[in-house]
Design a protein around this motif. Structure first.
Motif, PDB file in Angstrom:
ATOM      1  N   ASN A   1       3.137   6.417  -8.458  1.00  0.00           N
ATOM      2  CA  ASN A   1       2.778   6.701  -6.918  1.00  0.00           C
ATOM      3  C   ASN A   1       4.165   5.433  -7.198  1.00  0.00           C
ATOM      4  OD1 ASN A   1       0.928   3.903  -7.502  1.00  0.00           O
ATOM      5  ND2 ASN A   1       1.273   4.024  -5.647  1.00  0.00           N
ATOM      6  N   MET A   2       4.259   4.797  -7.211  1.00  0.00           N
ATOM      7  CA  MET A   2       5.253   3.699  -6.622  1.00  0.00           C
ATOM      8  C   MET A   2       6.531   3.766  -7.061  1.00  0.00           C
ATOM      9  SD  MET A   2       4.042  -0.179  -7.797  1.00  0.00           S
ATOM     10  CE  MET A   2       5.045  -0.475  -6.978  1.00  0.00           C
ATOM     11  N   LEU A   3       6.792   5.380  -8.005  1.00  0.00           N
ATOM     12  CA  LEU A   3       7.850   5.884  -7.804  1.00  0.00           C
ATOM     13  C   LEU A   3       8.391   6.473  -7.341  1.00  0.00           C
ATOM     14  CD1 LEU A   3       8.605   6.133 -11.640  1.00  0.00           C
ATOM     15  CD2 LEU A   3       9.306   4.337 -10.250  1.00  0.00           C
TER      16      LEU A   3
ATOM     17  N   TRP B   1       0.356  -0.781  -5.170  1.00  0.00           N
ATOM     18  CA  TRP B   1       1.725  -1.640  -4.495  1.00  0.00           C
ATOM     19  C   TRP B   1       1.724  -2.598  -4.920  1.00  0.00           C
ATOM     20  CZ3 TRP B   1      -0.153  -5.096  -0.866  1.00  0.00           C
ATOM     21  CH2 TRP B   1      -0.994  -5.438  -0.667  1.00  0.00           C
ATOM     22  N   ASN B   2       2.876  -3.499  -4.236  1.00  0.00           N
ATOM     23  CA  ASN B   2       3.193  -4.449  -5.205  1.00  0.00           C
ATOM     24  C   ASN B   2       4.613  -5.428  -3.573  1.00  0.00           C
ATOM     25  OD1 ASN B   2       4.019  -7.019  -6.170  1.00  0.00           O
ATOM     26  ND2 ASN B   2       4.992  -6.209  -8.459  1.00  0.00           N
ATOM     27  N   PRO B   3       4.325  -6.789  -3.319  1.00  0.00           N
ATOM     28  CA  PRO B   3       5.240  -7.309  -2.520  1.00  0.00           C
ATOM     29  C   PRO B   3       6.485  -7.728  -2.942  1.00  0.00           C
ATOM     30  CG  PRO B   3       2.799  -8.268  -2.721  1.00  0.00           C
ATOM     31  CD  PRO B   3       2.851  -7.288  -3.704  1.00  0.00           C
ATOM     32  N   GLU B   4       6.243  -7.745  -3.847  1.00  0.00           N
ATOM     33  CA  GLU B   4       8.228  -8.037  -4.624  1.00  0.00           C
ATOM     34  C   GLU B   4       8.664  -7.376  -4.384  1.00  0.00           C
ATOM     35  OE1 GLU B   4       6.859 -10.429  -6.657  1.00  0.00           O
ATOM     36  OE2 GLU B   4       4.753 -10.302  -6.292  1.00  0.00           O
ATOM     37  N   PRO B   5      10.217  -8.411  -4.741  1.00  0.00           N
ATOM     38  CA  PRO B   5      11.871  -8.059  -4.002  1.00  0.00           C
ATOM     39  C   PRO B   5      11.743  -6.460  -4.846  1.00  0.00           C
ATOM     40  CG  PRO B   5      11.530 -10.207  -4.537  1.00  0.00           C
ATOM     41  CD  PRO B   5      10.622  -9.732  -4.796  1.00  0.00           C
ATOM     42  N   GLY B   6      12.394  -5.463  -4.674  1.00  0.00           N
ATOM     43  CA  GLY B   6      12.542  -4.439  -5.206  1.00  0.00           C
ATOM     44  C   GLY B   6      11.572  -3.360  -5.304  1.00  0.00           C
TER      45      GLY B   6
END
Length: 339
Positions: free
Chosen positions: A314-316, A12-17
């Protein structure tokens, strides 16, 4: 026939988009993907475990939640880093999760891979014994875990307990019968594969291995599997062992697939240095289904294994990952005799 599961790294990544902003997003979608994969006919839902990273870390709440939401799919890890684990507390967590799932847990454990911080296990309160390195500490933790997972009593009861005790020495509870046979060792070398065979645990082999012969990755991995089976047989274990390998395999079915995975990628093995050893990283596969079938026929290690774990992006999102898995089940697996 071959069991086919998926392996999620749980990023998981708390970046815009980013579609997965929080750990909560990843945990929730991990459960949803397992439920959808079971409906699809996938055999196993497996998850990586990393510490100090924006990835899945504490596995047992997730495994228990998936066990409560599903009824058939195997639920596992690939792998739990035993450098970080209290083996006795882990037995209690594993027993509870396995009972909730009705005996479907398939726990991959190992020495683990390089982490985000230096000697992170020290922050968890663990130190190698005198003359021991971190890998040996992990195997010691694993041996304690395996010994007491059998369910034999070992602790002397209090003569004045709060509650009545059964007779004799006490074991850890809750005990889940049969879980000992569903433990796997994640091995990156021939020697640790042989150790796993002697210990009577199943074998997990990923897309990274110590380069021990210079041959292509799949050839070295196939040899590793054969050495494991020989050690298992020599040790005299009664049951048949299981072996899994993981691969990145993507069938290019539409423009989205081609945009994500159709522009080159890992079409050959790669050599690199990791944790002071020379490692060989296995190639990935991305192509039209008929071409995938022909390419995968030549993978000796997949042929040797009874279980294939497909690494998923998984991020898709859940919907796209279901598409990835369905494409393999429908358009690739039958042509290889896996279904």
């Amino acid at each position: 026939m071959k069991k086919i599961g998926f392996l999620s790294f749980g990023h998981w990544n708390p970046e815009p988009g980013s579609p997965l902003q929080t750990a909560g997003d990843t945990l929730t979608q991990s459960i949803e993907l397992a439920v959808a994969a079971e409906e699809l006919g996938i055999d196993g839902a497996y998850y990586r475990v990393h510490h100090f990273a924006r990835q899945l870390a504490s596995p047992f709440p997730l495994l228990a939640a998936i066990g409560a939401r599903t009824s058939k799919i195997e639920i596992g890890t690939g792998v739990i880093d035993m450098r970080y684990e209290n083996p006795l507390y882990m037995i209690e967590d594993a027993g509870a999760a396995d009972l909730i799932s009705g005996g479907r847990l398939q726990l991959g454990i190992s020495r683990g891979s390089p982490e985000q911080v230096i000697d992170g296990w020290r922050h968890f309160g663990y130190e190698p014994a005198e003359g021991e390195d971190a890998a040996q500490m992990a195997r010691r933790h694993a041996e304690i875990f395996l010994e007491h997972l059998e369910g034999r009593g070992f602790a002397r009861p209090n003569p004045r307990p709060m509650f009545p005790n059964p007779p004799g020495l006490l074991r850890l509870e809750p005990h889940s019968e049969g879980l000992r046979d569903r433990i796997w060792w994640g091995s990156a070398s021939d020697a640790t594969a042989e150790w796993a065979g002697k210990m009577g645990v199943n074998l997990q082999s990923s897309t990274l291995k110590v380069d021990e012969g210079g041959e292509p990755f799949h050839v070295q991995q196939a040899r590793q599997i054969r050495l494991f089976r020989e050690a298992w047989k020599e040790a005299g274990h009664k049951r048949e062992p299981r072996v899994s390998v993981s691969r990145s395999i993507f069938a290019l079915m539409n423009d989205m697939d081609r945009a994500y995975f159709g522009r080159g990628g890992k079409e050959s093995d790669q050599i690199g240095h990791i944790d002071n050893f020379r490692g060989i990283f296995g190639r990935g596969y991305a192509d039209e289904p008929d071409k995938l079938v022909e390419a995968l026929k030549g993978d000796e290690a997949i042929a040797e294994a009874d279980t294939l774990l497909l690494t998923v992006p998984n991020m898709l999102g859940v919907e796209y990952n279901v598409h990835v898995l369905e494409s393999i089940l429908t358009h690739v697996a039958p042509g290889l005799g896996w279904r």
